[in-house]
Design a protein around this motif. Sequence first.
Motif, PDB file in Angstrom:
ATOM      1  N   THR A  18       9.857  -4.975  -4.581  1.00  0.00           N
ATOM      2  CA  THR A  18       9.834  -4.645  -3.164  1.00  0.00           C
ATOM      3  C   THR A  18       8.831  -3.514  -2.900  1.00  0.00           C
ATOM      4  OG1 THR A  18      11.520  -2.953  -3.351  1.00  0.00           O
ATOM      5  CG2 THR A  18      12.284  -5.195  -3.014  1.00  0.00           C
ATOM      6  N   HIS A  19       8.520  -3.345  -1.622  1.00  0.00           N
ATOM      7  CA  HIS A  19       7.594  -2.278  -1.246  1.00  0.00           C
ATOM      8  C   HIS A  19       8.131  -0.907  -1.641  1.00  0.00           C
ATOM      9  CE1 HIS A  19       4.714  -4.576   1.316  1.00  0.00           C
ATOM     10  NE2 HIS A  19       5.701  -5.446   1.260  1.00  0.00           N
ATOM     11  N   ILE A  20       9.428  -0.730  -1.449  1.00  0.00           N
ATOM     12  CA  ILE A  20      10.024   0.570  -1.746  1.00  0.00           C
ATOM     13  C   ILE A  20       9.931   0.849  -3.246  1.00  0.00           C
ATOM     14  CG2 ILE A  20      12.117   1.965  -1.533  1.00  0.00           C
ATOM     15  CD1 ILE A  20      11.672   1.084   1.137  1.00  0.00           C
ATOM     16  N   GLU A  21      10.255  -0.181  -4.058  1.00  0.00           N
ATOM     17  CA  GLU A  21      10.175   0.011  -5.512  1.00  0.00           C
ATOM     18  C   GLU A  21       8.754   0.368  -5.924  1.00  0.00           C
ATOM     19  OE1 GLU A  21      11.660  -3.555  -7.301  1.00  0.00           O
ATOM     20  OE2 GLU A  21      13.703  -3.182  -6.590  1.00  0.00           O
ATOM     21  N   LYS A  23       6.474   1.835  -4.133  1.00  0.00           N
ATOM     22  CA  LYS A  23       6.149   3.204  -3.719  1.00  0.00           C
ATOM     23  C   LYS A  23       6.797   4.226  -4.637  1.00  0.00           C
ATOM     24  CE  LYS A  23       4.909   2.448   1.024  1.00  0.00           C
ATOM     25  NZ  LYS A  23       5.193   2.636   2.449  1.00  0.00           N
ATOM     26  N   LYS A  24       8.029   3.947  -5.009  1.00  0.00           N
ATOM     27  CA  LYS A  24       8.700   4.882  -5.910  1.00  0.00           C
ATOM     28  C   LYS A  24       7.975   4.929  -7.254  1.00  0.00           C
ATOM     29  CE  LYS A  24      13.254   4.752  -3.787  1.00  0.00           C
ATOM     30  NZ  LYS A  24      14.570   4.095  -3.794  1.00  0.00           N
ATOM     31  N   ILE A  27       4.894   7.052  -6.988  1.00  0.00           N
ATOM     32  CA  ILE A  27       5.187   8.490  -7.053  1.00  0.00           C
ATOM     33  C   ILE A  27       5.275   8.939  -8.513  1.00  0.00           C
ATOM     34  CG2 ILE A  27       7.248   9.962  -6.905  1.00  0.00           C
ATOM     35  CD1 ILE A  27       5.483  10.420  -4.643  1.00  0.00           C
ATOM     36  N   GLY A 305      -2.449   3.925  -0.827  1.00  0.00           N
ATOM     37  CA  GLY A 305      -2.018   3.509   0.503  1.00  0.00           C
ATOM     38  C   GLY A 305      -1.840   4.697   1.425  1.00  0.00           C
ATOM     39  N   ASP A 307       0.698   5.851   3.229  1.00  0.00           N
ATOM     40  CA  ASP A 307       1.981   6.525   3.434  1.00  0.00           C
ATOM     41  C   ASP A 307       1.881   7.989   2.980  1.00  0.00           C
ATOM     42  OD1 ASP A 307       4.600   7.457   3.311  1.00  0.00           O
ATOM     43  OD2 ASP A 307       5.390   5.484   2.811  1.00  0.00           O
TER      44      ASP A 307
END
Lengths: 366, 267
Positions: A18-21, A23-24, A27, A305, A307
């Motif tokens: 997923t997008h959240i995964e 992004k994490k 990080i 990206g 964000d």
Amino acid sequence: MSDFRGTLRRIIDGKGETHIEKKKHRIVFISITGVLLLFIVFMAMLSIGPTKVINPFEALSCLFSAIAKGGSGLSEKEIIVYSSRFPRAVAAVAVGMGLSVAGSAYQAVIRNPLVDPYIMGVSSGASMFAIAVLAFNFTFFGLFSPTSMYLSAVAAIVGGLLAFGITMILAHRAGATTNAYVLSGVVVGLVFGAGQTLMVVFSGDKVSNVMLWMFGTFANITMERALFILVPIVILSVFIFRYAKELNLVLLGEGQARQMGLNVRRFNAMILIFASVLTAFCVAFCGIIGFVGLVVPHLCRMMFGGDHRLVLPASIAFGGVLMMAADLVARMVIPGSELPVGAITTIIGVPVFAYLLIKRGKIYNG
Amino acid sequence: MDEVPLLEIRNLNKVYENGYHADRDVSFSLPSGKLVGLIGPNGCGKTTLMRCINKMHALTSGDILIDGESVLPKTPAEVARIVSNVPAELTASFGLTVFETVMLGRYPYLKNMWWETEEDESMVVETLKKFGVYHLQDRALNMLSSGERQRVMIAKAYVQNPRLMLVDEPTSHLDMKYKLDVMEYLRAMVKQDMTILVAEHDISLMARYCDLCVIMKKGELVAVGDPKKVITEDLIRDVYEVEASVGTDKDGEIFVLPKKYIGEYSL
């Protein structure tokens, strides 16, 4: 080439579905590579210099022993590492991250990707006041002793914030729109720039000192000076980082951000104030170092990206790395003579920026 | 009516600081689950009314109730969870992808959380798929055509999960195909617990897609009701000062053909 890109993408994004995964995972990637690169370049800063090259491990042990001794009774190597190279490295990291964070914040709030931390007139105001001190021994009417090491720094901060304050007042009276901020900043910058030019003309034989400051340099950094700027820069950067989500929101424009529950005017003013104070501390001792605050945020956006929860930490890490690397180049290119680091960052920055503009310029079109 | 209306506007007045009286004593109410057209000439107070509803502007007097509760004492963040808004045109932005833009619709629900949850993510993915913009998810927002961008902004307003969605002139610079497209989207979005209020100039389009229409003129409410009954030649003459033919095609749809301006030109 596309293979390489694909591999790089997989390393940065991980196996996240997923997008959240993703992004994490980004990080984590930013943290690990950021710390690693900071450490490598930091070690290079300690061991490489015009006087002599010291083995990195020896340099590190010199640093620790010098700190343990409290800075007195040091050997020759300890002096080089502790009182010259270490503070320069610390100041370069601080200024690099400060300018990059300020640049990212300005670009988001003003919603213009071509904005740099000096857009609000901070640099011109700081330059004019710092030059007044360097060239004419202006002591704030006797408040500081003429030999005080903080004199030019305080002058730069006061001048920068004065110019910024005038810009804010002007922009607010002109409707506090994005364009009002940019145009007010340009106008105020021109006025202080003119004052600065006049002072350079009248500064006579002190002009080279003044010029060095204007193009940015870490040559005059001491441990006290490095800490004097490091602490506020870290605090302000962390503070701005905490508003990463809101910086994403303001990218959609004032109307949308307001409708989503953000007090946009207050938020924008707050971020501009913090970013400008941040910029003022960055230029205090080291002068006007160009392009870092403009290019680093863009490099981070291209890699991770747009964000700000990723752009800001990446700017912190890579801004510091790039600034240290530029300072290393500045003191090593011509042995025995210091080049202004601002000139190095600009020379590196311009081709990078031109490349970005050609390759990716389209995504920045409104 | 026993049921509490979704939106109730009571004697709303809005006078701007320069003395311009944009909305005069406007009162009406709307039920849940409808697509509602807000129709009227330029400057009739449509946009002002919408901005009052989502608290972009303060009212001069009157009240706005959603589900029987006044929105006036609510904080902007609370209002953002019951009213969402699609702007007429998105001003320049950079750096965000379509997915990130739509995800921002979940911002009012994030509160102190740093990352969106997996539920937020699946809600956004479902919405993107449902409204045919899933393939654009990794594109930069400012690289889209205006039709695509409009769809993305509507999707963003949808994931905000509001009771009332306000859409300001969604089709103003779109061609015929995209106009239908956007209206089909809005039509498909209306569900039992959400009403959509669309301000739009194309009356035929409104008559075709809307369950109800609210008609305004010079800041005052003229009519509220079923567009097929409300939109008549007399009404167009009154509201727009335009002589028009209002006809019905073979499918029973209303169309409006403007013919002649009969008011006084004031240039």
